[in-house]
Design a protein around this motif. Sequence first.
Motif, PDB file in Angstrom:
ATOM      1  N   TYR A   1      -9.109 -26.121   0.660  1.00 10.68           N
ATOM      2  CA  TYR A   1      -8.293 -24.975   0.263  1.00 10.68           C
ATOM      3  C   TYR A   1      -7.256 -25.417  -0.761  1.00 10.68           C
ATOM      4  N   ASP A   2      -6.808 -24.453  -1.577  1.00 10.81           N
ATOM      5  CA  ASP A   2      -5.787 -24.766  -2.572  1.00 10.81           C
ATOM      6  C   ASP A   2      -4.836 -23.579  -2.720  1.00 10.81           C
ATOM      7  N   PHE A   3      -3.715 -23.814  -3.396  1.00 13.21           N
ATOM      8  CA  PHE A   3      -2.698 -22.789  -3.594  1.00 13.21           C
ATOM      9  C   PHE A   3      -3.111 -21.826  -4.710  1.00 13.21           C
ATOM     10  N   HIS A   4      -2.593 -20.601  -4.616  1.00 16.50           N
ATOM     11  CA  HIS A   4      -2.845 -19.613  -5.663  1.00 16.50           C
ATOM     12  C   HIS A   4      -2.035 -19.925  -6.917  1.00 16.50           C
ATOM     13  N   PHE A   5      -0.871 -20.579  -6.729  1.00 19.99           N
ATOM     14  CA  PHE A   5      -0.002 -20.903  -7.853  1.00 19.99           C
ATOM     15  C   PHE A   5       0.160 -22.421  -7.970  1.00 19.99           C
ATOM     16  N   ILE A   6       0.508 -22.901  -9.150  1.00 20.35           N
ATOM     17  CA  ILE A   6       0.810 -24.301  -9.344  1.00 20.35           C
ATOM     18  C   ILE A   6       2.177 -24.586  -8.713  1.00 20.35           C
ATOM     19  N   LYS A   7       2.209 -25.492  -7.726  1.00 18.35           N
ATOM     20  CA  LYS A   7       3.443 -25.766  -6.992  1.00 18.35           C
ATOM     21  C   LYS A   7       3.862 -27.233  -7.079  1.00 18.35           C
ATOM     22  N   ARG A   8       3.290 -27.967  -7.986  1.00 15.79           N
ATOM     23  CA  ARG A   8       3.568 -29.411  -8.054  1.00 15.79           C
ATOM     24  C   ARG A   8       5.052 -29.717  -8.234  1.00 15.79           C
ATOM     25  N   SER A   9       5.732 -28.929  -9.048  1.00 15.21           N
ATOM     26  CA  SER A   9       7.142 -29.198  -9.305  1.00 15.21           C
ATOM     27  C   SER A   9       8.059 -28.513  -8.289  1.00 15.21           C
ATOM     28  N   ARG A  10       7.465 -27.788  -7.357  1.00 19.72           N
ATOM     29  CA  ARG A  10       8.258 -27.030  -6.378  1.00 19.72           C
ATOM     30  C   ARG A  10       7.584 -27.155  -5.008  1.00 19.72           C
ATOM     31  N   PRO A  11       7.674 -28.321  -4.399  1.00 26.30           N
ATOM     32  CA  PRO A  11       6.937 -28.560  -3.150  1.00 26.30           C
ATOM     33  C   PRO A  11       7.470 -27.807  -1.942  1.00 26.30           C
ATOM     34  N   TYR A  12       8.736 -27.383  -1.974  1.00 23.66           N
ATOM     35  CA  TYR A  12       9.291 -26.660  -0.826  1.00 23.66           C
ATOM     36  C   TYR A  12      10.144 -25.487  -1.301  1.00 23.66           C
ATOM     37  N   GLU A  13      10.387 -24.568  -0.373  1.00 22.94           N
ATOM     38  CA  GLU A  13      11.217 -23.401  -0.654  1.00 22.94           C
ATOM     39  C   GLU A  13      12.480 -23.474   0.201  1.00 22.94           C
ATOM     40  N   GLU A  14      13.487 -22.696  -0.171  1.00 24.83           N
ATOM     41  CA  GLU A  14      14.797 -22.774   0.490  1.00 24.83           C
ATOM     42  C   GLU A  14      15.292 -21.409   0.928  1.00 24.83           C
ATOM     43  N   CYS A  15      15.989 -21.409   2.066  1.00 27.39           N
ATOM     44  CA  CYS A  15      16.748 -20.246   2.516  1.00 27.39           C
ATOM     45  C   CYS A  15      18.131 -20.738   2.930  1.00 27.39           C
ATOM     46  N   SER A  16      19.158 -20.193   2.318  1.00 33.08           N
ATOM     47  CA  SER A  16      20.524 -20.645   2.599  1.00 33.08           C
ATOM     48  C   SER A  16      21.516 -19.594   2.100  1.00 33.08           C
ATOM     49  N   GLN A  17      22.775 -19.878   2.262  1.00 31.43           N
ATOM     50  CA  GLN A  17      23.799 -18.970   1.744  1.00 31.43           C
ATOM     51  C   GLN A  17      23.652 -18.813   0.237  1.00 31.43           C
ATOM     52  N   ALA A  18      23.298 -19.897  -0.436  1.00 36.12           N
ATOM     53  CA  ALA A  18      23.158 -19.858  -1.892  1.00 36.12           C
ATOM     54  C   ALA A  18      22.033 -18.924  -2.339  1.00 36.12           C
ATOM     55  N   THR A  19      21.033 -18.710  -1.493  1.00 38.61           N
ATOM     56  CA  THR A  19      19.919 -17.821  -1.846  1.00 38.61           C
ATOM     57  C   THR A  19      20.089 -16.433  -1.233  1.00 38.61           C
ATOM     58  N   GLY A  20      21.274 -16.171  -0.652  1.00 37.58           N
ATOM     59  CA  GLY A  20      21.488 -14.886   0.005  1.00 37.58           C
ATOM     60  C   GLY A  20      20.712 -14.778   1.304  1.00 37.58           C
ATOM     61  N   TYR A  21      20.408 -15.919   1.893  1.00 30.52           N
ATOM     62  CA  TYR A  21      19.616 -16.001   3.127  1.00 30.52           C
ATOM     63  C   TYR A  21      18.258 -15.307   2.967  1.00 30.52           C
ATOM     64  N   ARG A  22      17.687 -15.502   1.792  1.00 32.94           N
ATOM     65  CA  ARG A  22      16.321 -15.080   1.523  1.00 32.94           C
ATOM     66  C   ARG A  22      15.542 -16.298   1.041  1.00 32.94           C
TER      67      ARG A  22
ATOM     68  N   LEU B   1     -11.666 -27.712  -5.417  1.00 34.01           N
ATOM     69  CA  LEU B   1     -10.695 -28.575  -6.078  1.00 34.01           C
ATOM     70  C   LEU B   1      -9.303 -28.270  -5.556  1.00 34.01           C
ATOM     71  N   GLN B   2      -8.468 -29.296  -5.463  1.00 35.14           N
ATOM     72  CA  GLN B   2      -7.088 -29.119  -5.035  1.00 35.14           C
ATOM     73  C   GLN B   2      -6.175 -29.600  -6.162  1.00 35.14           C
ATOM     74  N   VAL B   3      -5.745 -28.649  -6.975  1.00 29.52           N
ATOM     75  CA  VAL B   3      -4.967 -28.985  -8.175  1.00 29.52           C
ATOM     76  C   VAL B   3      -3.612 -28.282  -8.200  1.00 29.52           C
ATOM     77  N   GLY B   4      -3.380 -27.350  -7.278  1.00 26.76           N
ATOM     78  CA  GLY B   4      -2.151 -26.570  -7.313  1.00 26.76           C
ATOM     79  C   GLY B   4      -0.922 -27.328  -6.845  1.00 26.76           C
ATOM     80  N   GLY B   5      -1.114 -28.359  -6.044  1.00 25.92           N
ATOM     81  CA  GLY B   5       0.010 -29.105  -5.517  1.00 25.92           C
ATOM     82  C   GLY B   5      -0.176 -30.601  -5.657  1.00 25.92           C
ATOM     83  N   LYS B   6       0.871 -31.339  -5.301  1.00 25.98           N
ATOM     84  CA  LYS B   6       0.774 -32.795  -5.274  1.00 25.98           C
ATOM     85  C   LYS B   6      -0.123 -33.221  -4.108  1.00 25.98           C
TER      86      LYS B   6
END
Length: 209
Positions: free
Chosen positions: A118-139, A158-163
Amino acid sequence: MEPNGRLLWVYAMTVLANISGQNETTMTTTGFKTDVCSNITDLKGVCDSSGAWTPQQVAQVLLTIRTVSDRLHQQQLQECRGAEPHQCPEAEVPANGGLVCATVNNRRLCKSLCNQGYDFHFIKRSRPYEECSQATGYRWTSYYVGGNQLAACHNSSLQVGGKPTMYFQQDCLTAKSSVALQNVVFDDFSADVGAKISGTLTEKCLVCG
């Protein structure tokens, strides 16, 4: 091929033993452990019966296994709940993959991983994780706007979307079933986070879709 009752009973009791060895606080919530163990032990009568199984017995075994599997799956999805910051909504776990999460400096971070094949729908190599915090408005920061979906894993040769560290060596449950393999996932996640954020990762968890 005729189902092997003795082998299935051994398998069921192995699952039962593994459940019994889990953390009591987690696994006994709302009678979960009792319900699962009851479902498994209900197979004993079928597995001890002589002769070939009837179609009804085969269906009973399949139904029991499906019920136990569904209950276990729903239980393990709860393992990431309740982490700081509490204002953050629960991130969706991708099907055909998993989600590893941790909190650092009151920021909740989650990294999606896909199973092999399986692979990602989007290229995520430069963005391996997502964040939720006060800075993101808790989203959750995400390519998917307006929700809690962080990633999707689709069939791909093929697995090319991520590292490389954004894919399980086999699949999420295999990694989670092994302390050594799970620690590899946690260590890779720590390295991803540590490249940009200083601090100790707490409330780590791994859940499978």
